[in-house]
Each structure stands twice: as C-alpha cells, then as structure tokens.
Design a protein around this motif. Structure first.
Motif, PDB file in Angstrom:
ATOM      1  N   LEU A 245      -3.863 -12.802 -29.585  1.00 31.18           N
ATOM      2  CA  LEU A 245      -3.975 -13.490 -28.304  1.00 31.18           C
ATOM      3  C   LEU A 245      -5.178 -12.966 -27.510  1.00 31.18           C
ATOM      4  CD1 LEU A 245      -0.244 -13.763 -27.156  1.00 31.18           C
ATOM      5  CD2 LEU A 245      -1.723 -15.571 -28.036  1.00 31.18           C
ATOM      6  N   GLY A 246      -5.417 -11.663 -27.633  1.00 28.61           N
ATOM      7  CA  GLY A 246      -6.616 -11.107 -27.007  1.00 28.61           C
ATOM      8  C   GLY A 246      -7.879 -11.676 -27.615  1.00 28.61           C
ATOM      9  N   ALA A 247      -7.840 -11.865 -28.946  1.00 28.64           N
ATOM     10  CA  ALA A 247      -9.004 -12.466 -29.609  1.00 28.64           C
ATOM     11  C   ALA A 247      -9.214 -13.903 -29.144  1.00 28.64           C
ATOM     12  CB  ALA A 247      -8.808 -12.412 -31.120  1.00 28.64           C
ATOM     13  N   VAL A 248      -8.135 -14.657 -28.952  1.00 24.66           N
ATOM     14  CA  VAL A 248      -8.246 -16.026 -28.432  1.00 24.66           C
ATOM     15  C   VAL A 248      -8.905 -16.010 -27.050  1.00 24.66           C
ATOM     16  CG1 VAL A 248      -6.931 -18.022 -27.611  1.00 24.66           C
ATOM     17  CG2 VAL A 248      -6.295 -16.911 -29.756  1.00 24.66           C
TER      18      VAL A 248
ATOM     19  N   VAL B 134     -10.938 -13.738 -25.824  1.00 28.85           N
ATOM     20  CA  VAL B 134     -12.353 -13.376 -25.944  1.00 28.85           C
ATOM     21  C   VAL B 134     -13.180 -14.569 -26.434  1.00 28.85           C
ATOM     22  CG1 VAL B 134     -13.988 -11.931 -27.215  1.00 28.85           C
ATOM     23  CG2 VAL B 134     -11.911 -10.924 -26.259  1.00 28.85           C
ATOM     24  N   VAL B 135     -12.661 -15.292 -27.446  1.00 29.45           N
ATOM     25  CA  VAL B 135     -13.384 -16.432 -28.005  1.00 29.45           C
ATOM     26  C   VAL B 135     -13.602 -17.507 -26.954  1.00 29.45           C
ATOM     27  CG1 VAL B 135     -13.186 -18.355 -29.622  1.00 29.45           C
ATOM     28  CG2 VAL B 135     -12.713 -16.026 -30.390  1.00 29.45           C
ATOM     29  N   LEU B 136     -12.521 -17.844 -26.220  1.00 29.97           N
ATOM     30  CA  LEU B 136     -12.635 -18.888 -25.202  1.00 29.97           C
ATOM     31  C   LEU B 136     -13.532 -18.458 -24.041  1.00 29.97           C
ATOM     32  CD1 LEU B 136      -8.953 -20.215 -25.099  1.00 29.97           C
ATOM     33  CD2 LEU B 136     -10.920 -21.233 -26.249  1.00 29.97           C
ATOM     34  N   SER B 137     -13.448 -17.182 -23.663  1.00 30.53           N
ATOM     35  CA  SER B 137     -14.300 -16.696 -22.574  1.00 30.53           C
ATOM     36  C   SER B 137     -15.766 -16.743 -22.966  1.00 30.53           C
ATOM     37  CB  SER B 137     -13.899 -15.265 -22.198  1.00 30.53           C
ATOM     38  OG  SER B 137     -12.578 -15.216 -21.721  1.00 30.53           O
ATOM     39  N   SER B 138     -16.064 -16.351 -24.212  1.00 22.97           N
ATOM     40  CA  SER B 138     -17.451 -16.376 -24.673  1.00 22.97           C
ATOM     41  C   SER B 138     -17.985 -17.799 -24.700  1.00 22.97           C
ATOM     42  CB  SER B 138     -17.561 -15.746 -26.059  1.00 22.97           C
ATOM     43  OG  SER B 138     -17.135 -14.398 -26.038  1.00 22.97           O
TER      44      SER B 138
ATOM     45  N   ALA C  45     -20.608 -24.678 -28.995  1.00 23.92           N
ATOM     46  CA  ALA C  45     -19.899 -23.399 -28.890  1.00 23.92           C
ATOM     47  C   ALA C  45     -18.444 -23.617 -28.487  1.00 23.92           C
ATOM     48  CB  ALA C  45     -20.608 -22.489 -27.880  1.00 23.92           C
ATOM     49  N   MET C  46     -18.202 -24.568 -27.573  1.00 19.83           N
ATOM     50  CA  MET C  46     -16.841 -24.850 -27.141  1.00 19.83           C
ATOM     51  C   MET C  46     -15.996 -25.406 -28.280  1.00 19.83           C
ATOM     52  SD  MET C  46     -16.374 -23.959 -24.037  1.00 19.83           S
ATOM     53  CE  MET C  46     -14.870 -24.837 -23.686  1.00 19.83           C
ATOM     54  N   ARG C  47     -16.564 -26.334 -29.066  1.00 24.80           N
ATOM     55  CA  ARG C  47     -15.819 -26.894 -30.202  1.00 24.80           C
ATOM     56  C   ARG C  47     -15.477 -25.804 -31.223  1.00 24.80           C
ATOM     57  NH1 ARG C  47     -19.260 -31.433 -29.420  1.00 24.80           N
ATOM     58  NH2 ARG C  47     -20.760 -30.581 -30.927  1.00 24.80           N
ATOM     59  N   GLY C  48     -16.451 -24.951 -31.535  1.00 18.59           N
ATOM     60  CA  GLY C  48     -16.189 -23.869 -32.483  1.00 18.59           C
ATOM     61  C   GLY C  48     -15.125 -22.910 -31.970  1.00 18.59           C
ATOM     62  N   ALA C  49     -15.195 -22.600 -30.652  1.00 16.63           N
ATOM     63  CA  ALA C  49     -14.205 -21.693 -30.065  1.00 16.63           C
ATOM     64  C   ALA C  49     -12.812 -22.282 -30.101  1.00 16.63           C
ATOM     65  CB  ALA C  49     -14.616 -21.360 -28.627  1.00 16.63           C
ATOM     66  N   ILE C  50     -12.734 -23.597 -29.821  1.00 21.61           N
ATOM     67  CA  ILE C  50     -11.415 -24.245 -29.845  1.00 21.61           C
ATOM     68  C   ILE C  50     -10.816 -24.223 -31.250  1.00 21.61           C
ATOM     69  CG2 ILE C  50     -10.272 -26.479 -29.600  1.00 21.61           C
ATOM     70  CD1 ILE C  50     -12.151 -27.027 -27.228  1.00 21.61           C
TER      71      ILE C  50
ATOM     72  N   ALA D 268      -6.779 -21.783 -34.912  1.00 19.03           N
ATOM     73  CA  ALA D 268      -6.399 -21.050 -36.123  1.00 19.03           C
ATOM     74  C   ALA D 268      -5.639 -19.775 -35.777  1.00 19.03           C
ATOM     75  CB  ALA D 268      -7.643 -20.717 -36.948  1.00 19.03           C
ATOM     76  N   LEU D 269      -6.131 -19.053 -34.748  1.00 17.22           N
ATOM     77  CA  LEU D 269      -5.453 -17.814 -34.346  1.00 17.22           C
ATOM     78  C   LEU D 269      -4.055 -18.098 -33.802  1.00 17.22           C
ATOM     79  CD1 LEU D 269      -8.440 -15.978 -32.594  1.00 17.22           C
ATOM     80  CD2 LEU D 269      -7.377 -15.367 -34.776  1.00 17.22           C
TER      81      LEU D 269
END
Length: 349
Positions: free
Chosen positions: A146-149, A151-155, A164-169, A174-175
């Motif tokens: 959940l922390g990784a999620v 970080v990904v969304l914040s980045s 970048a938003m599509r890749g993060a989503i 997946a996480l």
C-alpha cells in the motif's frame, strides 16, 4: 474403547451395582437369609469396582466408596455366617481401599491441574503466535505494498504527464490485486467461507488445492465413494473442528516432514468418520509405535514428534468433539495423523 461407549458401559455398571446394593441393604435391614445377602453384596461390589476405571478421578472415588460399602456388608454377613469374630478384621480392607483411592485421586487432581495449566499456556502461546503472524503479514506485505501504491501515485501526480499517470494506475492496480489475493488467503485461514456455504468436503478440497499450489507439494483428497455426503452427518461446529485439525496436520507435514506427497483420506461407517492425513516425509524420529490419545484425556505429544504446540491444539479440538486422535509412523517413512469422529459426538452444537 471410545469416549461415548466407555461412558455407556460406566453408567450400565453403576446402575447394576446400585440396584444390587439396594437389595443387599434391604436384606440386611429386614434380617433376611445371610447367604443371599453375602452373594448380593459381593455381586454389588463387582460392577462398582469395574466401573471405577471408566470414570475420571472424582467420580472414580465414589465408585470405590460404593464398592467398599458393599464389601463391608459382605464381610458382616460372612462374620455372622461363620460365627468367627476374628473375621471382623476384614473390615479394614475396604477402608484401606477407600484410603488408597483418596490418595490416588489427590495425586491425579494435582496432575490434571498441571496438565490443564500446560494446555492453557499452549493455547495462549498459540494465540500470541497467531497475532504475531498477522502483524508480520500485514506489516511486511499489506502495508509495504500500500505504501508502494502511494509512492507510485504521488510520483505520477507530481509528473503530471498522461503517460506517467496511465503507467502509475496500471502499476497500482497490480499491487492492489496482489493485496486482495493475500488478504483473501488470510481471511480463509481465519474462517473459510466455503466451510459455511458448501460444507466440510468442499472446504477440504479447497484446503488441499491451496496447500498444493502454495508449497508445490502434491496433496490429494481421497473420499470413500459410498460416503460422498459425510459432511451432512456432522454439525457445523464439529465440521469446523475437523477442518482445523486437518489444516494443522497439513501445516505440520509441510513444515517439518519435507514430504513430496500428502494424502487426506476420508472413510466412514455407520458410527465413525475417519480422516487420515498421511505424508511420505521424514517420519517420526522416535517411537515407531502408534501413540493414541482418546477423548477427555489431556496429553501433549513430545516435541520430537511434532514441534511446537500444534498437536496439543489438535488434541484439544478432538477432545471437544469426543473424537480420537492417533499419530503413528508409516512403514517405509512418513507420518499419519488419524482422526476418528463418532457420530454421537456431534451433539455439541
């Protein structure tokens, strides 16, 4: 002798002894023929003393006391029949029998208290160990991902680009999917929904399948074709205990036996349903003979056979449903855990 059958025999012997003793007392009070009183007194003592080993320490003492009373009546009748006052010394024997039983009961009470403390300690240790496992799973797995999620969304939000938003989503999906699967496994460990919805057979099938997929070990469920509906013969409470015992047996086999194959067998007759968890692992390091703990007897398997308190919990569950738990070595290597559940033991609900 199984728990229910043992209880029935004990009650039958107690009833027979009580009736015979009552008749002997009536003959004593009404001054009836002494030979009849002697015979009835001896006959009354026999079932009482025979029933004593079938009961626990407290009830056993009363059986011995009743048997001693019958023997004292028999001695009194014998003294009057033979007209030998010296035979009065035989009255000491029933009293010694009562004293010995009282002493034995005191020792058994202390021993039972010690065993009860061990069982309570084992239960608390198991609960604490389960809490630590949950905390570790939630911290190391759920919180980390959940922390990784986050970080990904914040980045991606800081970047601002649509790509970048599509890749993060996608990465976040997946996480989160991994965590849904992980939490489902944890919930199933706590209480499998399939056990409540479809019964014990479906729950065992799912358990074997999940164990095989998780550990890469072939786990096979074999059910007697004529007893496909064995789940219907047990209450939901008994099914839950049986499921947990099989689950613990599989866990012990995977952790300690290093097997390549585990078989869960189910057989049933008109009175008993027998479940066997057998592996082809390292086997029992000591005591090749079968070790059996019948219901209503506190016992803990030595740690050399199964580490930890797993078997203690299994035995406690078996005791609650009047079942019999046996652990034995399998010829050629491996270990078998056999659970025999009597149908009359299902009335705990």
């Amino acid at each position: 002798m199984s728990g229910p059958r043992q209880a029935r025999w004990g009650l039958a012997l107690q009833a027979a002894g009580t009736c015979l003793l009552a008749v002997a007392v009536v003959l004593e009070v009404t001054d009836q023929p002494l030979p009849s009183e002697l015979a009835l007194s001896l006959a009354a003592a026999t079932p009482f003393l025979g029933a004593a080993p079938l009961y626990t320490a407290g009830r056993r003492t009363w059986m011995v006391v009743a048997g001693a009373i019958a023997l004292m009546l028999a001695v009194a009748s014998l003294v009057r029949i033979t007209e030998q006052p010296l035979l009065n010394a035989l009255h000491v024997l029933p009293l010694l029998l009562v004293a010995y039983t009282a002493s034995t009961m005191r020792s058994a009470t202390h021993r039972d208290r010690g065993l009860q403390r061990e069982r309570v300690r084992a239960r608390h240790d198991g609960a604490e160990r389960e809490r630590r496992r949950w905390a570790r799973e939630l911290h190391d797995d759920t919180l980390q991902e959940l922390g990784a999620v986050q970080v990904v969304l914040s980045s991606a939000a800081a970047d601002g680009r649509p790509e970048a938003m599509r890749g993060a989503i996608e990465q976040a999906r997946a996480l989160v999917g991994n965590q849904i699967t992980s939490l489902r496994h944890l919930i199933t460990d706590l209480r499998p929904l399939v056990l409540d919805e479809l019964g014990l057979r479906a729950a065992l099938e799912a358990l074997c399948r999940r164990t095989s997929e998780t550990f890469g070990i072939r786990v096979e469920l074999r059910i007697d074709p004529g007893q496909a509906d064995f789940s219907d013969r047990l209450t939901s409470e008994v099914q839950a205990h049986v499921y947990r015992i099989v689950q613990e047996a599989l866990t012990n086999a995977v952790k300690h036996a290093e097997p390549t194959r585990i078989t869960v067998g189910v057989e049933a007759d008109r009175q008993v349903i027998t479940l066997t968890v057998a592996d082809d692992g390292r086997g029992m390091p000591q005591a090749p003979d079968a070790r059996r703990w019948p219901a209503r007897r506190a016992a803990v398997l030595p740690s050399s056979t199964v580490r930890g308190v797993g078997l203690s919990a299994m035995h406690e569950r078996a005791d609650l449903i009047d079942a019999e738990l046996t652990v034995r070595g399998v010829p050629g290597g491996g270990t078998a855990v056999v659970l025999s559940v009597p149908e009359c033991g299902r009335g705990t609900e």
